[in-house]
Design a protein around this motif. Structure first.
Motif, short mmCIF file in Angstrom:
data_model
loop_
_atom_site.label_atom_id
_atom_site.label_comp_id
_atom_site.label_asym_id
_atom_site.label_seq_id
_atom_site.Cartn_x
_atom_site.Cartn_y
_atom_site.Cartn_z
N SER A 160 38.43 41.89 43.81
CA SER A 160 37.28 41.95 44.72
C SER A 160 36.50 40.63 44.72
N GLY A 161 37.21 39.52 44.56
CA GLY A 161 36.58 38.21 44.59
C GLY A 161 35.83 37.83 43.33
N ASP A 162 36.01 38.57 42.26
CA ASP A 162 35.24 38.37 41.04
C ASP A 162 36.19 38.28 39.85
N LEU A 163 36.33 37.08 39.29
CA LEU A 163 37.24 36.89 38.15
C LEU A 163 36.82 37.66 36.91
N GLY A 189 44.02 28.97 49.96
CA GLY A 189 43.88 30.12 50.85
C GLY A 189 44.58 31.35 50.32
N GLU A 190 45.82 31.19 49.85
CA GLU A 190 46.57 32.32 49.30
C GLU A 190 45.92 32.84 48.03
N GLY A 191 45.47 31.92 47.18
CA GLY A 191 44.83 32.33 45.92
C GLY A 191 43.53 33.08 46.17
N ALA A 192 42.76 32.59 47.14
CA ALA A 192 41.51 33.28 47.49
C ALA A 192 41.79 34.70 47.96
N GLY A 193 42.85 34.85 48.76
CA GLY A 193 43.22 36.19 49.23
C GLY A 193 43.60 37.10 48.07
N LEU A 194 44.38 36.58 47.14
CA LEU A 194 44.79 37.38 45.99
C LEU A 194 43.58 37.77 45.14
N ILE A 195 42.68 36.81 44.91
CA ILE A 195 41.49 37.09 44.11
C ILE A 195 40.64 38.17 44.78
N ARG A 196 40.54 38.11 46.08
CA ARG A 196 39.76 39.14 46.80
C ARG A 196 40.46 40.50 46.72
N GLU A 197 41.76 40.50 46.87
CA GLU A 197 42.50 41.78 46.83
C GLU A 197 42.52 42.39 45.44
N GLU A 198 42.90 41.59 44.46
CA GLU A 198 43.09 42.09 43.09
C GLU A 198 41.79 42.35 42.34
N SER A 243 33.34 30.42 47.45
CA SER A 243 33.75 31.78 47.05
C SER A 243 35.14 32.06 47.59
N PRO A 244 35.82 33.05 47.01
CA PRO A 244 37.12 33.41 47.56
C PRO A 244 37.04 33.80 49.03
N LYS A 245 35.98 34.50 49.41
CA LYS A 245 35.83 34.91 50.82
C LYS A 245 35.72 33.69 51.73
N VAL A 252 47.82 33.79 40.43
CA VAL A 252 47.17 33.01 41.48
C VAL A 252 48.08 31.82 41.82
N PRO A 253 48.42 31.62 43.10
CA PRO A 253 49.28 30.50 43.48
C PRO A 253 48.73 29.16 42.99
#
Length: 191
Positions: free
Chosen positions: A89-92, A78-87, A45-47, A113-114
């Motif tokens: 909420s971890g759910d595409l 790591g950067e992409g997971a952070g962006l996905i969580r921020e933008e 998961s992104p988290k 996403v990087p």
């Protein structure tokens, strides 16, 4: 051998999405192995991805034989997971909702996403069409290359008429584009 015979044989012998092959609930055997290794390390998961250390991501990628760009990729994960969580909420699916069915809008979101460029977007949409039918049929340039190698139409609409499962068919076409043994196998068994 008809086009329908070719399509049926291709699906019967090589028809599985890369997501299914990697046991993701994306030819690249290395990418599939890397995905499996990341999952085996609990990075599902992104988290979890964001919470893992850079070294944990590098080690998992190495176990999956993804060594050429493992350090850069570990950073991007790591950067992409952070962006996905921020933008999102971890759910595409939230990126999908934001795009409201507009493929170009979704592609633009995904490219934020990087490490995801046009080819990454193509791969994602090729696989996602099985669960997001508004993006089907999706036959990206690599799938169309496989169609050409097999003597099938290179027009997405005409290809779609040969299957009721465009995601699996597209993945099988990509295998044909990447591996001439797939083409030989299909031609041999479609007779």
């Amino acid at each position: 051998m008809t086009r329908a015979d070719t399509a049926t044989t291709l699906l019967d012998r090589h028809g599985t999405t890369y997501a299914a092959e990697a046991d993701i609930t994306l030819r690249a055997d290395v990418a599939t192995a890397a995905a499996r290794a990341l999952f085996a390390h609990g990075l599902r998961s992104p988290k979890a991805m964001e919470g893992a250390s850079w070294q944990e991501r590098v080690d998992a990628l190495g176990e999956g034989h993804y060594r050429r760009y493992d350090e850069r990729t570990a950073t991007q994960l790591g950067e992409g997971a952070g962006l996905i969580r921020e933008e999102w909420s971890g759910d595409l699916r939230k990126a999908r909702e934001k795009a409201d069915g507009d493929e170009k809008a979704l592609a633009s979101e995904l490219r934020e996403v990087p490490g995801i460029g046009p080819t990454g977007v193509d791969i994602f949409l090729r696989e996602a069409q099985s669960v997001w039918p508004e993006y089907a049929p999706r036959f990206d340039p690599k799938a169309l290359q496989g169609a050409a190698r097999l003597g099938l139409p290179e027009d997405p609409r005409r290809l779609a008429r040969l299957t009721d499962d465009p995601a699996t068919f597209a993945a099988a076409l990509v295998r044909a584009a990447l591996d001439k043994k797939v083409v030989e196998d299909v031609k041999e068994h479609a007779r």
